[in-house]
Design a protein around this motif. Structure first.
Motif, PDB file in Angstrom:
ATOM      1  N   LYS A 254     105.458 -34.395  56.310  1.00 53.17           N
ATOM      2  CA  LYS A 254     105.366 -33.453  54.863  1.00 53.17           C
ATOM      3  C   LYS A 254     106.957 -33.006  54.576  1.00 53.17           C
ATOM      4  O   LYS A 254     107.377 -32.720  53.411  1.00 53.17           O
ATOM      5  N   GLU A 255     107.559 -32.392  55.696  1.00 46.38           N
ATOM      6  CA  GLU A 255     108.718 -31.758  55.611  1.00 46.38           C
ATOM      7  C   GLU A 255     109.968 -32.880  55.334  1.00 46.38           C
ATOM      8  O   GLU A 255     110.773 -32.658  54.773  1.00 46.38           O
ATOM      9  N   ILE A 256     109.593 -33.944  55.964  1.00 45.02           N
ATOM     10  CA  ILE A 256     110.327 -35.342  55.731  1.00 45.02           C
ATOM     11  C   ILE A 256     110.360 -35.368  53.949  1.00 45.02           C
ATOM     12  O   ILE A 256     111.540 -35.529  53.284  1.00 45.02           O
ATOM     13  N   HIS A 257     109.329 -35.455  53.485  1.00 46.98           N
ATOM     14  CA  HIS A 257     109.028 -35.801  51.965  1.00 46.98           C
ATOM     15  C   HIS A 257     109.314 -34.764  51.220  1.00 46.98           C
ATOM     16  O   HIS A 257     109.785 -34.726  49.951  1.00 46.98           O
ATOM     17  N   GLU A 258     109.724 -33.456  51.657  1.00 47.86           N
ATOM     18  CA  GLU A 258     110.169 -32.483  50.802  1.00 47.86           C
ATOM     19  C   GLU A 258     111.578 -32.369  50.599  1.00 47.86           C
ATOM     20  O   GLU A 258     112.149 -31.761  49.786  1.00 47.86           O
ATOM     21  N   LEU A 441     118.682 -40.017  45.651  1.00 46.19           N
ATOM     22  CA  LEU A 441     118.862 -41.280  46.425  1.00 46.19           C
ATOM     23  C   LEU A 441     118.019 -41.009  47.547  1.00 46.19           C
ATOM     24  O   LEU A 441     117.376 -41.927  48.405  1.00 46.19           O
ATOM     25  N   MET A 442     117.770 -39.877  47.876  1.00 54.55           N
ATOM     26  CA  MET A 442     116.945 -39.637  49.132  1.00 54.55           C
ATOM     27  C   MET A 442     115.414 -39.949  48.971  1.00 54.55           C
ATOM     28  O   MET A 442     114.782 -40.384  49.779  1.00 54.55           O
ATOM     29  N   SER A 443     115.112 -39.561  47.520  1.00 51.91           N
ATOM     30  CA  SER A 443     113.636 -40.179  47.161  1.00 51.91           C
ATOM     31  C   SER A 443     113.398 -41.450  47.497  1.00 51.91           C
ATOM     32  O   SER A 443     112.688 -42.097  47.642  1.00 51.91           O
ATOM     33  N   MET A 444     114.611 -42.295  46.964  1.00 54.02           N
ATOM     34  CA  MET A 444     114.374 -43.738  46.828  1.00 54.02           C
ATOM     35  C   MET A 444     114.414 -44.230  48.363  1.00 54.02           C
ATOM     36  O   MET A 444     113.807 -44.981  48.724  1.00 54.02           O
ATOM     37  N   ALA A 445     114.950 -43.506  49.173  1.00 50.39           N
ATOM     38  CA  ALA A 445     115.231 -43.839  50.661  1.00 50.39           C
ATOM     39  C   ALA A 445     113.576 -43.829  51.151  1.00 50.39           C
ATOM     40  O   ALA A 445     113.143 -44.502  52.069  1.00 50.39           O
ATOM     41  N   ALA A 559     115.688 -56.251  62.463  1.00 51.39           N
ATOM     42  CA  ALA A 559     115.156 -55.855  61.004  1.00 51.39           C
ATOM     43  C   ALA A 559     116.336 -55.335  60.360  1.00 51.39           C
ATOM     44  O   ALA A 559     117.190 -54.996  60.984  1.00 51.39           O
ATOM     45  N   THR A 560     116.333 -55.456  59.025  1.00 56.63           N
ATOM     46  CA  THR A 560     117.300 -54.775  58.101  1.00 56.63           C
ATOM     47  C   THR A 560     116.400 -53.988  57.048  1.00 56.63           C
ATOM     48  O   THR A 560     115.417 -54.576  56.625  1.00 56.63           O
ATOM     49  N   ILE A 561     117.040 -52.809  56.810  1.00 56.08           N
ATOM     50  CA  ILE A 561     116.606 -51.998  55.933  1.00 56.08           C
ATOM     51  C   ILE A 561     117.678 -51.403  54.717  1.00 56.08           C
ATOM     52  O   ILE A 561     118.689 -51.139  55.223  1.00 56.08           O
ATOM     53  N   GLU A 562     117.111 -51.799  53.617  1.00 60.68           N
ATOM     54  CA  GLU A 562     118.223 -51.433  52.559  1.00 60.68           C
ATOM     55  C   GLU A 562     117.821 -49.975  51.994  1.00 60.68           C
ATOM     56  O   GLU A 562     116.674 -49.561  51.435  1.00 60.68           O
ATOM     57  N   LEU A 563     119.101 -49.326  51.985  1.00 59.89           N
ATOM     58  CA  LEU A 563     119.101 -48.106  51.259  1.00 59.89           C
ATOM     59  C   LEU A 563     119.891 -48.171  50.000  1.00 59.89           C
ATOM     60  O   LEU A 563     120.834 -49.278  49.944  1.00 59.89           O
TER      61      LEU A 563
END
Length: 607
Positions: A254-258, A441-445, A559-563
């Motif tokens: 929850k706190e990560i998403h906040e 941008l954090m929301s997109m991540a 693995a690759t993760i795009e931000l």
């Protein structure tokens, strides 16, 4: 870093004591207990483990009483046993304690010579017996309180109930936080205002050395000289709604998403968006005259300070010293006259950081703090306070408090750079624009969550994991390793990417995943070169970058993760999201207790 609750009331309190302990369990969860005056005597229930064990005990063996005290423990002196759980009791006294009594051995020897016996190892039991001794000697609760406080040394918060005054609670604080709550026909004691959420929002923050006598109708306050004093009542903003997990399985998730929301709220307090400029309000100092900045913190807050060192020196052109709070006092640092010491703490009560604050003040430094808790000890002892607006953070592993600290630090750096004329108005607007974009941008991540979950299944099989980063992403690599260690119990280390070849590369084989934080920037190629050194030795890479950074490396990695692409200035904010999600989902894959990892507690109020 234990949690204390007390209620002096007129109706049965056991259930409410336990509910309050639930809000305090982030402070410690080795054991828990409550005590009340019931059927003509003091009685208690104690249980080892999480609070659910105490609830189960109370269901089978209820406890009556209209006033009582409660405690949830993080063990210091004494192992995790029912004997060492609080409350500690004699025939006449029940007592709970947060902190460490430094002279307990000497006190114990004196008590033993007077015929007192002990069943456990705890310093708290010594205080309980000492209070009992002085109660017998003086014949009054206040007399016993004065004599006990004059005798004990260390950092402590105490809540005490005595048999002769069943509706009265005594409490005291020195070096550990304690608040008094004001109700209607009942009054309260809590380790923090959050503990009193749902009971009252009217609080009095006890000052260093204060003690109090609490009844359902009265509150008497005394200072360290035992002189009656007045302390101002304040309104607490904490509510029960703020500490709900909502639809999330864990507080941490929850706190990560906040974070996009609370980072935006925090930035909004320090940015004038209409002018795209920093506005810290009226400060009591001239930032242009600061010759040097000393940054001090512990744990995750220390990594926020490490990022700020890069920012201060690169943008504001101000030299910075960086210290771990627990080491700072012992190296007798040479501090610049008129220097600014900036201390960072989520709770504002971290014992090592608070001690460092007082040491820096003795050295003649200007004191500023970044904290998330209004009314905390560090706030009251600082000349300047920069609040974060993360709201209560319950998960022991810090997430949103960290990114809010970074947000405040970024604004303070820009304000300092502007004051020192190291930053043009145009450049300031560009930096502010980048900060303005950070929450989205954090929301997109966060939309990449399923990818982190997939990668975490592989990470959960590892025994050792490395994190690499350069520049401002190096502290984020350190924070990533800390997060993983805290909640998954996998050994992890963070390194500056260029340091791999100076030793750590000896650890690399096909069983060691390496997580690389490499946003495309002026140092991107350097980081990728270090990544190639890992690949050449069979290491399994998880590369986290933007689209430009991922080109040409997708097939060589585990693995690759795009931000999303972001200015390097705000990459610490953006790249905090993946390291938090990787830690979270790795812990889930391993089946560990995410919100309450073993051996840890949220608020570290002992040295």
């Amino acid at each position: 870093m234990c949690g204390i609750i007390g209620i002096a009331g007129q109706t049965t309190v056991a259930d409410r004591l336990v509910d309050a302990l639930q809000r305090l369990e982030y402070r410690g969860y080795d054991s828990a207990g409550i005590a009340t005056f019931s059927n003509g005597s003091l009685d208690r229930r104690r249980a080892v483990g999480k609070l659910s064990a105490l609830r189960k005990l109370l269901f089978s063996d209820p406890l009556e009483g209209t006033s009582g005290i409660g405690h949830t423990r993080w063990a210091t002196h004494g192992t995790v046993t029912a004997q060492n759980a609080h409350p500690h009791m004699t025939d006449t006294v029940a007592l709970v304690h947060n902190g460490i009594i430094e002279n307990f051995k000497d006190l114990k020897e004196d008590l033993v010579s007077n015929g007192y016996t002990f069943e456990g190892e705890s310093d708290t039991e010594v205080v309980t017996q000492l209070f009992t001794f002085h109660l017998k000697q003086t014949g009054s609760g206040q007399g016993a309180m004065k004599a006990t406080l004059d005798a004990i040394e260390g950092a402590f918060a105490l809540a005490i109930q005595i048999i002769d005054e069943p509706d009265v609670l005594y409490c005291a604080r020195k070096g550990s936080p304690l608040v008094v709550g004001i109700g209607e026909g009942e009054n309260f004691i809590g380790s923090d205002a959050l503990a009193l959420s749902g009971l009252t929002n009217r609080v009095i923050y006890l000052e260093e050395g204060d003690w109090a006598v609490i009844s359902p109708d009265t509150i008497q306050l005394f200072d360290h000289t035992h002189t009656m004093v007045y302390r101002q009542e304040k309104q607490s903003l904490n509510t029960g709604a703020l500490v709900s997990k909502g639809n999330y399985n864990h507080f941490m998730l929850k706190e990560i998403h906040e974070q996009p929301i609370v980072v935006a709220q925090t930035l909004g307090k320090y940015i004038d968006y209409s002018k795209r400029s920093i506005d810290l309000g009226d400060l009591p100092i001239d930032l242009s005259q600061i010759p040097r900045v000393t940054l001090i913190a512990c744990g995750t807050s220390y990594y926020a300070a490490m990022v700020a060192k890069y920012w201060f020196e690169k943008i504001a052109k101000v030299p910075v010293d960086l210290d771990i709070a627990s080491e700072f006092r012992y190296r007798d640092a040479v501090m610049a006259e008129g220097g600014l010491t900036l201390l960072i703490s989520q709770s504002g009560e971290t014992a090592d950081t608070l001690a460092a604050l007082r040491h820096a003040k003795e050295k003649g430094q200007i004191i500023a703090t970044i904290i998330n808790v209004d009314g905390s000890s560090m706030a009251r002892e600082s000349e300047m306070v920069f609040h974060t607006y993360a709201g209560p953070e319950i998960g022991v592993a810090s997430t949103k408090a960290f990114t809010c600290q970074l947000s405040v630090l970024a604004c303070l750096v820009l304000a300092t750079a502007k004051a020192k004329q190291s930053l043009s108005q145009e450049d300031e607007q560009q930096y502010v624009k980048a900060l303005e974009e950070a929450p989205s941008l954090m929301s997109m991540a966060l939309t990449k969550e399923d990818q982190f979950k997939t990668v975490a299944r592989d990470l959960a099989k590892a025994r050792d994991i490395l994190f690499l980063g350069r520049g401002v992403d190096y502290p984020i690599a350190l924070e990533g390793a800390l997060k993983l260690k805290e909640i998954s119990y996998i050994h992890a280390e963070g390194y500056a990417a260029g340091e791999m070849k100076h030793g750590p590369i000896a650890l690399i084989d096909e069983n060691v995943p390496v997580i690389v934080l490499a946003p495309s920037s002026e140092i991107y190629e350097k980081t990728i070169s270090n990544m190639q050194e890992v690949l050449a030795r069979g290491g399994k890479i998880v590369l986290i970058s933007d689209d430009a950074g991922l080109q040409g490396y997708r097939d060589d990695s585990l693995a690759t993760i795009e931000l999303p692409k972001a200015k390097s200035f705000i990459s610490p904010l953006l790249y905090s999201i993946p390291i938090q999600l990787l830690a979270y989902y790795t812990a889930i894959a391993k089946g560990t207790d995410v919100d309450q990892p073993r051996n840890l507690a949220k608020s570290v109020t002992v040295e």
